[in-house]
Design an enzyme around this catalytic site. Structure first.
Site, mmCIF file in Angstrom:
data_model
loop_
_atom_site.group_PDB
_atom_site.id
_atom_site.type_symbol
_atom_site.label_atom_id
_atom_site.label_comp_id
_atom_site.label_asym_id
_atom_site.label_seq_id
_atom_site.Cartn_x
_atom_site.Cartn_y
_atom_site.Cartn_z
ATOM 1 C CE LYS A 158 -4.180 -1.920 0.693
ATOM 2 N NZ LYS A 158 -5.400 -1.632 -0.070
ATOM 3 C CG ASP A 186 -4.158 -0.793 -3.740
ATOM 4 O OD1 ASP A 186 -4.551 0.164 -4.445
ATOM 5 O OD2 ASP A 186 -4.929 -1.512 -3.086
ATOM 6 C CD GLU A 212 -4.247 -3.595 -6.808
ATOM 7 O OE1 GLU A 212 -5.155 -3.196 -6.040
ATOM 8 O OE2 GLU A 212 -3.741 -4.729 -6.724
ATOM 9 C CG ASP A 237 -9.343 -1.750 -6.263
ATOM 10 O OD1 ASP A 237 -10.537 -2.049 -6.180
ATOM 11 O OD2 ASP A 237 -8.536 -1.990 -5.354
ATOM 12 C CE LYS A 265 -10.194 -4.411 -3.623
ATOM 13 N NZ LYS A 265 -9.868 -3.164 -2.910
#
Length: 345
Positions: A158, A186, A212, A237, A265
């Protein structure tokens, strides 16, 4: 390659009864993202019961991305599906749709797994990447080193909260230490358009395989331009939110932005049937895809893993979040080392 079809939910025989329970999940360590710090989360477990057994599904959201779930909504949808004895695709809000689809498919095949796959028979497993949450440089480096020592071949970090100078230094250290490891990052929409351009070049020099969601969702023109010029492949995403209800909407978004990959997701992007749409639309355009969990408990992870094993056996997925919680729920899916396994309870 097998698929999950809407006909699987058209007739629910024998009759199914639905109910739900509220459950609080406590993080072992606060999970820090560019949107804030998570210490706990509320999730809802949907139970679909028939004469053969009970199927479980999970209904939860990521704070700040979708409206909070109202318990009156859960009552409404459970009662409606009980009356109809069917679930229309794309109809309920994304988290509820995912929970109902998961519960109903499990009940339909109770006491067996949702789909008869090598994974569900214990003959295969699902490789996962190692997720590294935001923290200070030392903690993130330690987490990455622990992942590599544990056998992971792909690290996902992240980024977007520490400042690029520190994050670049961390990524450089990792690349120097592990020249052959795959690294993904991400951003959760943390960067601005002009700000991220040099970052994309830095990531390319470090051999980062994907970033992402570099921009906040909704900036289609800017995101499309980045996907066109970026030396680092871009995966969408959060951009998939609110564009999941029909296959043609997925096609419009993918044609407009033309990303190199998408991250699906199901609990945020419309459920399992919608995930089928996204995967098919991506494949038709030569766009890569994979599935990330949205911090579900083991109940939701089991549903995700079973669908991934049906739809894309052997593909690396982002489903390694089951160890995040101190009070996770018991379910067949288990993380052992770098892979997910299915072991009936």
């Amino acid at each position: 390659m097998a698929h999950f079809h809407s006909s699987d939910l058209a007739y629910l025989m024998p009759p199914v009864r639905l109910r739900w329970k509220r459950h609080k999940l406590q993080f072992r360590t606060p999970a820090r993202t560019s949107r804030g710090v998570l210490e706990e989360r509320i999730t809802y477990i949907i139970e679909a019961e028939n004469e053969y057994g009970t199927g479980l599904g999970e209904c939860c959201i990521m704070p700040g991305l979708l409206p909070e779930i109202k318990e009156t909504e859960l009552d409404f949808w459970c009662e409606l599906v009980e009356q109809r004895q069917s679930l229309h695709p794309f109809e309920a809000p994304s988290p509820i749709q995912f929970g109902l689809e998961s519960a109903l498919t499990a009940a339909r095949n109770a006491p067996l797994a949702r789909w008869n796959t090598p994974f569900a028979r214990g003959e295969d497993s699902i490789p996962i990447h190692h997720l590294i949450w935001m923290g200070n440089e030392d903690k993130m480096l330690q987490a990455a080193e622990a992942g590599v020592a544990g056998g992971f071949t792909c690290l996902k970090l992240k980024i977007g909260a520490l400042g690029w100078q520190k994050e670049h230094r961390l990524l450089t250290t990792l690349r120097n230490q592990y020249p052959t490891i795959e690294i993904r990052v991400d951003a959760n929409g943390a960067f601005g358009y002009d700000e991220v351009k040099p970052i994309l070049h830095d990531l390319a020099e470090l051999g980062v395989s994907f970033i992402e969601q570099p921009l906040r969702r909704g900036n289609w023109e800017q995101m499309a331009e980045l996907c066109r010029i970026s030396p680092t492949p871009i995966a969408l995403d959060e951009e998939l939110l609110n564009h999941s209800e029909r296959a043609e909407q997925a096609s419009i978004l993918l044609d407009a932005i033309q990303p190199q990959a998408i991250v699906i997701k199901p609990s945020l992007h419309g459920g399992l049937l919608t995930a089928e749409n996204w995967a098919a639309c991506a494949e038709q355009r030569g766009i890569k895809w994979w599935v990330n969990s949205a911090l579900e408990s083991n109940i939701g992870l089991t549903s995700l893993a079973e669908w991934c094993a049906l739809r894309a056996p052997g593909m690396m997925q982002g489903l390694g979040t089951g160890r995040l919680f101190t009070d996770n729920l018991r379910a067949p899916v288990q993380l052992k080392g770098t892979r997910l396994y299915y072991t009936p309870c």
